[in-house]
Design a protein around this motif. Structure first.
Motif, PDB file in Angstrom:
ATOM      1  N   HIS A  46      -3.154  10.052   3.359  1.00  0.00           N
ATOM      2  CA  HIS A  46      -2.167  10.359   4.179  1.00  0.00           C
ATOM      3  C   HIS A  46      -2.213  11.892   4.532  1.00  0.00           C
ATOM      4  CE1 HIS A  46      -0.209   6.364   4.393  1.00  0.00           C
ATOM      5  NE2 HIS A  46      -0.734   6.302   3.025  1.00  0.00           N
ATOM      6  N   PRO A  47      -3.157  12.501   5.332  1.00  0.00           N
ATOM      7  CA  PRO A  47      -3.278  13.950   5.420  1.00  0.00           C
ATOM      8  C   PRO A  47      -2.122  14.495   6.173  1.00  0.00           C
ATOM      9  CG  PRO A  47      -4.496  12.607   7.090  1.00  0.00           C
ATOM     10  CD  PRO A  47      -4.057  11.570   6.193  1.00  0.00           C
TER      11      PRO A  47
ATOM     12  N   ALA B  36      -2.170   9.053  -1.436  1.00  0.00           N
ATOM     13  CA  ALA B  36      -3.054   7.731  -1.080  1.00  0.00           C
ATOM     14  C   ALA B  36      -2.368   6.519  -1.593  1.00  0.00           C
ATOM     15  CB  ALA B  36      -4.245   7.751  -1.926  1.00  0.00           C
ATOM     16  N   THR B  37      -2.452   5.625  -0.659  1.00  0.00           N
ATOM     17  CA  THR B  37      -1.628   4.129  -0.884  1.00  0.00           C
ATOM     18  C   THR B  37      -2.673   3.132  -0.749  1.00  0.00           C
ATOM     19  OG1 THR B  37      -1.114   4.143   1.452  1.00  0.00           O
ATOM     20  CG2 THR B  37       0.487   5.112  -0.072  1.00  0.00           C
ATOM     21  N   SER B  38      -2.362   2.479  -1.591  1.00  0.00           N
ATOM     22  CA  SER B  38      -3.321   0.982  -1.668  1.00  0.00           C
ATOM     23  C   SER B  38      -2.047  -0.029  -1.512  1.00  0.00           C
ATOM     24  CB  SER B  38      -3.948   0.747  -2.747  1.00  0.00           C
ATOM     25  OG  SER B  38      -4.786  -0.607  -2.965  1.00  0.00           O
TER      26      SER B  38
ATOM     27  N   GLY C 282       6.360  -2.566  -4.887  1.00  0.00           N
ATOM     28  CA  GLY C 282       6.233  -4.008  -4.285  1.00  0.00           C
ATOM     29  C   GLY C 282       5.297  -5.112  -5.137  1.00  0.00           C
ATOM     30  N   ARG C 283       4.545  -5.749  -4.518  1.00  0.00           N
ATOM     31  CA  ARG C 283       3.843  -6.817  -5.197  1.00  0.00           C
ATOM     32  C   ARG C 283       2.491  -6.484  -5.692  1.00  0.00           C
ATOM     33  NH1 ARG C 283       5.305 -13.097  -2.526  1.00  0.00           N
ATOM     34  NH2 ARG C 283       7.570 -13.010  -3.319  1.00  0.00           N
ATOM     35  N   SER C 284       1.800  -5.714  -4.782  1.00  0.00           N
ATOM     36  CA  SER C 284       0.396  -5.327  -4.972  1.00  0.00           C
ATOM     37  C   SER C 284       0.259  -3.803  -4.297  1.00  0.00           C
ATOM     38  CB  SER C 284      -0.356  -6.240  -4.292  1.00  0.00           C
ATOM     39  OG  SER C 284      -0.196  -6.255  -2.746  1.00  0.00           O
ATOM     40  N   SER C 285       1.151  -3.020  -4.285  1.00  0.00           N
ATOM     41  CA  SER C 285       1.102  -1.542  -3.798  1.00  0.00           C
ATOM     42  C   SER C 285       1.018  -0.588  -4.867  1.00  0.00           C
ATOM     43  CB  SER C 285       2.225  -1.385  -2.711  1.00  0.00           C
ATOM     44  OG  SER C 285       2.068  -2.144  -1.560  1.00  0.00           O
ATOM     45  N   VAL C 286       0.355   0.276  -4.754  1.00  0.00           N
ATOM     46  CA  VAL C 286      -0.102   1.671  -5.610  1.00  0.00           C
ATOM     47  C   VAL C 286       0.067   2.744  -4.693  1.00  0.00           C
ATOM     48  CG1 VAL C 286      -1.408   2.593  -7.188  1.00  0.00           C
ATOM     49  CG2 VAL C 286      -1.598   0.017  -7.007  1.00  0.00           C
ATOM     50  N   VAL C 287       0.582   3.861  -4.981  1.00  0.00           N
ATOM     51  CA  VAL C 287       0.804   5.248  -4.469  1.00  0.00           C
ATOM     52  C   VAL C 287       0.309   6.269  -5.538  1.00  0.00           C
ATOM     53  CG1 VAL C 287       3.286   5.689  -5.201  1.00  0.00           C
ATOM     54  CG2 VAL C 287       1.964   7.037  -3.034  1.00  0.00           C
ATOM     55  N   ILE C 288      -0.367   7.258  -5.139  1.00  0.00           N
ATOM     56  CA  ILE C 288      -0.714   8.054  -6.045  1.00  0.00           C
ATOM     57  C   ILE C 288      -0.563   9.446  -5.246  1.00  0.00           C
ATOM     58  CG2 ILE C 288      -2.804   9.368  -7.194  1.00  0.00           C
ATOM     59  CD1 ILE C 288      -4.047   6.560  -7.475  1.00  0.00           C
TER      60      ILE C 288
END
Length: 457
Positions: free
Chosen positions: A304-305, A292-294, A278-284
């Motif tokens: 995200h348990p 974890a998403t931001s 996306g434009r500003s999203s991060v997933v680890i």
């Protein structure tokens, strides 16, 4: 310091280990022994970050006892009795045999202390010459961080001071700066991105290319670490990587339109993946599928348990990621058939998509306008599955030819199939066996077409 190399066949190394020519020590550490022993720590690296694990030979100067200690993931960690020692040889295992390098680094072990030799960089100044020089880098802050977050019981029992070599044994900041730029030519192709490049010793560069793609300018970006940078993601106008954290296990370094930010992230395993979307999203996510998403470039995080695996996979490389048009997909290449989807329109939770077959290993998924294609891991099979937008049920279809090579889970096919699989004007195309195939009925039938049709848009 120059190193002398001796190359032996791997048989000699195996026979030496089997015959008990030296006591062997691995990375299993005992916190209780820190009261009477000390901990030796060292990190090894080579041109372009290629360093094969092996063994280090350590000699007790007082009684001439020889100790063989394992090097795992480029790191040497072994508990030793108090005394003075000399690290005088390392052996690297590789597919061609074993390479031995002779040198001398003397150090002292004291009970309750960690002795850090630093990063030992074996570097060939002349690529055509096997003779290497060794450069030592003081990475004590990285070592302290590594022990704190990976060996907490050892860290709690050891003295706060870390023993080091004499200051003049280490490279100065100016020498390190020059060495980082000197090693730019050794950066492998996969680490040369469009606008950024990354390497060992925490080296991160912003680069500019000419119209032919050649790098014409590079600027070193401060990362405050000498650890390797190898967990990265590059977007259209963004670049991100993980480095040892200042107040957490990892920090996220993210460059967004030239602006650099360094932010803490939720705790994940060392073996993890990072993706920008996306434009500003991060997933680890890691091999436990802790996700974890931001959505604000790492300023805040959502855990995200609901998606955590009961049993972790062997490696995070067995977990795949795909950014589709309507959301992101995370899937397992192990037999648990995990396929997760999160709508990018603001949904906070992932939902599970039932897989076509139980105990299926998923190679990749690819979303197009009409729905979702899924390729299972099955070497000689032509099977591929399709799920329409309604999500009613999977439909099994066939690829134009079998996928010899997929059975082993490696090879160019796994990359080419997904990268070339695309939709154009209501038709789908895929590159297989050096042929471009076209389907105008969503994979029910295929026809050979010109290779130019399989080029990326």
């Amino acid at each position: 310091m120059r190193l002398k190399e001796s190359v032996w066949v791997i048989f000699c190394l195996v026979m030496c280990m089997a015959s008990g020519c030296a006591t062997s020590s691995g990375v299993t550490l005992s916190p209780e022994k820190m009261a009477e022993e000390g901990l030796l720590v060292a990190k090894f690296n080579d041109n372009g970050g290629i360093f094969y694990d092996g063994h280090a030979t350590i000699v007790n100067i007082d009684n001439l006892e020889t100790i063989s200690a394992e090097i795992n993931n480029k790191r040497l960690m072994v508990q030793l009795k108090p005394g003075k020692y000399n690290l005088n040889r390392i052996g690297q295992r590789n597919q061609f045999g074993a390479s031995w390098y002779d040198f001398s680094v003397k150090f002292e072990i004291r009970p309750g202390f960690a002795t850090n030799l630093g990063v030992l960089l074996l570097y060939s100044v002349d690529p055509g010459n096997k003779e290497k020089q060794i450069f030592l880098v003081d990475n004590s802050d990285d070592v302290r961080h590594f022990l704190k977050y990976n060996y907490s019981q050892i860290y709690e029992r050891m003295n706060a001071e870390i023993l080091k070599l004499e200051p003049d044994r280490y490279m100065t900041p100016q020498q390190i700066y020059r060495q980082r730029h000197l090693m730019f030519k050794d950066i492998p192709t996969y680490a040369l991105k469009e606008k950024y490049a990354y390497s060992i010793l925490g080296s991160l560069f912003e680069i500019q290319r000419d119209r032919f793609g050649k790098v014409v300018k590079r600027d070193l970006i401060p990362t405050d670490t000498y650890e390797d940078i190898d967990i990265v993601s590059e977007g259209k106008d963004r670049f991100a990587c993980l480095v040892p954290g200042k107040t957490s296990k990892h920090d996220l370094i993210i460059l967004n339109d030239g602006k650099l930010s360094r932010l803490p992230i939720p705790e994940v395993d060392e073996d993890c993946h990072l993706h920008l979307y996306g434009r500003s999203s991060v997933v680890i996510f890691d091999r436990y599928l802790r996700v974890a998403t931001s959505h604000d470039n790492g300023a805040s995080w959502l855990l995200h348990p609901e998606v955590k695996l009961e049993n972790p996979v062997l490696s995070s490389w067995r977990i795949g990621f795909h950014e589709g048009k309507s959301g992101i997909y995370i899937f397992s290449r192990d037999t648990d058939s995990t396929l997760l989807f999160q709508d990018t329109e603001g949904a906070k939770k992932f939902k599970q998509i039932p897989s076509p077959v139980e105990k299926m290993k998923i190679v990749w998924v690819k979303e197009i306008d009409e729905g979702l294609f899924l390729m299972p891991l099955s070497g000689f099979s032509k099977d591929i599955y399709f799920l329409d937008k309604a999500g009613s049920s999977w439909v099994k279809k066939e690829l134009p030819t079998s996928r010899l090579g997929d059975i082993y889970g490696f090879g160019r096919h796994l990359i080419d199939y997904r990268e070339s699989f695309q939709e154009k004007e209501g038709k789908i195309f895929i590159l297989m066996s050096e042929q471009c195939w076209e389907s105008d009925d969503m994979g029910n039938s295929w026809a050979k077409v010109g290779l130019g049709n399989c080029k990326a848009k």
